[in-house]
Write an enzyme that holds these catalytic residues in place. Structure first.
Site, mmCIF file in Angstrom:
data_model
loop_
_atom_site.group_PDB
_atom_site.id
_atom_site.type_symbol
_atom_site.label_atom_id
_atom_site.label_comp_id
_atom_site.label_asym_id
_atom_site.label_seq_id
_atom_site.Cartn_x
_atom_site.Cartn_y
_atom_site.Cartn_z
ATOM 1 N N ALA A 65 60.499 26.679 58.204
ATOM 2 C CA ALA A 65 59.518 27.244 57.255
ATOM 3 C C ALA A 65 59.644 28.751 57.135
ATOM 4 O O ALA A 65 58.784 29.394 56.538
ATOM 5 C CB ALA A 65 58.111 26.867 57.698
ATOM 6 N N GLU A 115 67.499 32.218 54.827
ATOM 7 C CA GLU A 115 68.295 33.376 55.262
ATOM 8 C C GLU A 115 69.149 32.995 56.477
ATOM 9 O O GLU A 115 70.320 33.388 56.581
ATOM 10 C CB GLU A 115 67.371 34.548 55.610
ATOM 11 C CG GLU A 115 66.626 35.092 54.396
ATOM 12 C CD GLU A 115 65.729 36.267 54.741
ATOM 13 O OE1 GLU A 115 64.672 36.042 55.365
ATOM 14 O OE2 GLU A 115 66.082 37.405 54.408
ATOM 15 N N GLU A 135 58.619 34.510 49.194
ATOM 16 C CA GLU A 135 58.211 35.865 49.576
ATOM 17 C C GLU A 135 57.255 36.490 48.554
ATOM 18 O O GLU A 135 56.282 37.154 48.915
ATOM 19 C CB GLU A 135 59.440 36.768 49.773
ATOM 20 C CG GLU A 135 60.152 36.575 51.101
ATOM 21 C CD GLU A 135 61.088 35.370 51.136
ATOM 22 O OE1 GLU A 135 61.127 34.597 50.154
ATOM 23 O OE2 GLU A 135 61.785 35.203 52.151
ATOM 24 N N ARG A 138 53.852 35.362 48.984
ATOM 25 C CA ARG A 138 53.221 35.860 50.229
ATOM 26 C C ARG A 138 52.999 37.368 50.186
ATOM 27 O O ARG A 138 52.495 37.958 51.130
ATOM 28 C CB ARG A 138 54.099 35.536 51.446
ATOM 29 C CG ARG A 138 54.442 34.085 51.598
ATOM 30 C CD ARG A 138 53.311 33.233 52.168
ATOM 31 N NE ARG A 138 53.704 31.826 52.162
ATOM 32 C CZ ARG A 138 53.145 30.888 51.409
ATOM 33 N NH1 ARG A 138 52.129 31.180 50.631
ATOM 34 N NH2 ARG A 138 53.589 29.644 51.431
HETATM 35 C C1 1HE Z 1 53.615 28.320 59.935
HETATM 36 C C2 1HE Z 1 54.611 28.584 58.969
HETATM 37 C C3 1HE Z 1 55.131 29.894 58.888
HETATM 38 C C4 1HE Z 1 54.049 26.516 58.821
HETATM 39 N N1 1HE Z 1 54.647 30.814 59.742
HETATM 40 N N2 1HE Z 1 53.170 29.271 60.746
HETATM 41 N N3 1HE Z 1 57.334 30.835 54.783
HETATM 42 C C5 1HE Z 1 56.480 30.206 53.953
HETATM 43 O O1 1HE Z 1 55.781 30.795 53.153
HETATM 44 C C6 1HE Z 1 56.387 28.706 54.152
HETATM 45 C C7 1HE Z 1 55.034 28.383 54.739
HETATM 46 N N4 1HE Z 1 54.956 26.976 55.150
HETATM 47 C C8 1HE Z 1 54.751 25.966 54.257
HETATM 48 O O2 1HE Z 1 54.767 26.135 53.056
HETATM 49 C C9 1HE Z 1 54.507 24.622 54.864
HETATM 50 O O3 1HE Z 1 54.099 24.783 56.207
HETATM 51 C C10 1HE Z 1 55.746 23.676 54.832
HETATM 52 C C11 1HE Z 1 56.022 23.234 53.390
HETATM 53 C C12 1HE Z 1 56.980 24.325 55.426
HETATM 54 C C13 1HE Z 1 55.424 22.411 55.680
HETATM 55 O O4 1HE Z 1 54.216 21.845 55.241
HETATM 56 P P1 1HE Z 1 53.450 20.821 56.201
HETATM 57 O O5 1HE Z 1 52.301 20.257 55.416
HETATM 58 O O6 1HE Z 1 54.417 19.872 56.799
HETATM 59 O O7 1HE Z 1 52.900 21.700 57.446
HETATM 60 P P2 1HE Z 1 51.640 22.703 57.528
HETATM 61 O O8 1HE Z 1 50.390 21.903 57.767
HETATM 62 O O9 1HE Z 1 51.618 23.632 56.378
HETATM 63 O O10 1HE Z 1 52.003 23.586 58.812
HETATM 64 C C14 1HE Z 1 51.959 23.025 60.119
HETATM 65 C C15 1HE Z 1 51.662 24.174 61.062
HETATM 66 O O11 1HE Z 1 52.743 25.101 61.015
HETATM 67 C C16 1HE Z 1 50.435 24.980 60.659
HETATM 68 O O12 1HE Z 1 49.877 25.505 61.866
HETATM 69 P P3 1HE Z 1 48.596 24.812 62.566
HETATM 70 O O13 1HE Z 1 48.346 25.665 63.768
HETATM 71 O O14 1HE Z 1 47.501 24.831 61.524
HETATM 72 O O15 1HE Z 1 49.020 23.398 62.901
HETATM 73 C C17 1HE Z 1 51.008 26.106 59.850
HETATM 74 O O16 1HE Z 1 50.184 27.252 59.836
HETATM 75 C C18 1HE Z 1 52.286 26.386 60.629
HETATM 76 N N5 1HE Z 1 53.292 27.039 59.798
HETATM 77 N N6 1HE Z 1 54.857 27.447 58.298
HETATM 78 C C19 1HE Z 1 53.688 30.502 60.623
HETATM 79 N N7 1HE Z 1 56.106 30.236 58.038
HETATM 80 C C20 1HE Z 1 62.547 37.898 57.760
HETATM 81 S S1 1HE Z 1 61.669 37.864 56.348
HETATM 82 C C21 1HE Z 1 61.522 36.235 55.844
HETATM 83 C C22 1HE Z 1 60.388 36.101 54.895
HETATM 84 C C23 1HE Z 1 59.912 34.683 54.829
HETATM 85 O O17 1HE Z 1 60.399 33.804 55.482
HETATM 86 S S2 1HE Z 1 58.640 34.403 53.727
HETATM 87 C C24 1HE Z 1 58.408 32.704 53.751
HETATM 88 C C25 1HE Z 1 57.485 32.269 54.831
#
Ligand code: 1HE
Length: 261
Positions: A65, A115, A135, A138
């Site tokens: 993610a 990446e 990005e 966000r």
């Molecule tokens: C996270 C993250 C994360 C999940 N950082 N905690 N990345 C994103 O913007 C993608 C964000 N994630 C999502 O859109 C979804 O989580 C998914 C589509 C990947 C998966 O969905 P799903 O329904 O299977 O899972 P969920 O319920 O959203 O997430 C499960 C847990 O993982 C939940 O935490 P919990 O404590 O509530 O169980 C989420 O908060 C956690 N989680 N993704 C932190 N990314 C070097 S610069 C790079 C810049 C970027 O990468 S920007 C893109 C960031």
């Protein structure tokens, strides 16, 4: 040697010449925190000499993610910049390390997950895989080398469009664009990666090193510099005993011919 290390964040299984590294944070969808970055760097820094290929995959339903967004809270601009530089150091070890790296992608391959995938040399995507750069949504920017590496794969215009609109490409589209090289049915990615790893491991290590390390630099050089670098690399690989033995084996009709797949 068959060595399995169940590290909390990156599981490592080393089986003679092939190492399998598995992002192992499925509860957080393999979000990449600095400890994950550190585990990747350490694993690639400390590859046993026997390893000729690494396969990188992710535990659970998603490859990754991306950036662990919880790390962004309360960081200063200077800390954010150093954060990126830690990613660069680790991903450099992946792209320009000693051995080729194959990634097996499924589910989310987004943001920093894409990446990371872009730093690997051969990418296999299962049909569940999807690619996105959220990005813009966000309020941040790529910071794990994506503006350089992903732009080189698919062109900066498509990267800009993905980031601006939040467009998500499916697995087949990703292969058409060049985000991945092979598409497999669900659950078949590792089998394909192992088949490819066997072929890559069968190459001369010096050829593999030239392919992963010299080729991307040559592509950046002005033409005459590139041709000079190429000829130097060609001379070094051809001068190696292994190349001489392999060429002699072909001329003696002891080596496999090129066959269409
Ligand atoms: C996270 C993250 C994360 C999940 N950082 N905690 N990345 C994103 O913007 C993608 C964000 N994630 C999502 O859109 C979804 O989580 C998914 C589509 C990947 C998966 O969905 P799903 O329904 O299977 O899972 P969920 O319920 O959203 O997430 C499960 C847990 O993982 C939940 O935490 P919990 O404590 O509530 O169980 C989420 O908060 C956690 N989680 N993704 C932190 N990314 C070097 S610069 C790079 C810049 C970027 O990468 S920007 C893109 C960031």
């Amino acid at each position: 040697m068959n060595d399995t290390t169940s590290h909390a964040l990156l599981r490592q299984q080393i089986d003679d010449d092939i190492a399998v590294f598995t992002l192992n944070r499925p509860a957080k969808r393999n979000a990449i925190s600095l400890p994950v970055v550190g585990a990747l760097r350490s694993a690639f820094d400390n590859l046993p000499a026997s390893v000729r290929v690494v396969i990188l995959n992710g535990e659970g339903d998603h490859f990754s993610a991306g950036l662990d967004l919880s790390e962004l809270n309360a960081s200063t601009p200077a800390e954010s910049m150093m954060h990126s530089h830690q990613w660069y150091a680790a991903f450099r070890q992946i792209q320009f390390g000693r051995v080729p790296v194959i990634s097996v992608l499924h589910g989310a391959v987004v943001g920093g997950g894409l990446e990371l995938a872009a730093a690997t040399h051969v990418r296999v995507v299962e049909e569940s895989g999807y690619f996105g750069l959220p990005e813009g949504q966000r309020g941040i920017f790529v910071g794990g080398g994506g503006s350089v590496r992903i732009s080189k794969l698919i062109g900066f215009s498509r990267v800009a469009e993905m980031m601006l609109t939040g467009r998500v490409y499916g697995a087949a589209e990703g292969v058409q664009l060049g985000l991945a090289h092979y598409l497999t049915p669900a659950g078949e990615g590792m089998r394909k990666a192992r088949e490819l790893a066997r072929r890559i491991a069968g190459n001369a290590p010096l050829s593999n090193f030239a392919i992963t390390n010299a080729l991307p630099l040559i592509a950046e050089q002005p033409m005459e510099h590139g041709l000079m670098t190429e000829s130097l690399m060609a001379a070094i690989t051809q001068g190696d005993d292994e190349a001489k033995q392999r060429v002699a084996a072909f001329l003696d009709k002891r080596a496999a011919k090129v066959v269409p797949s």
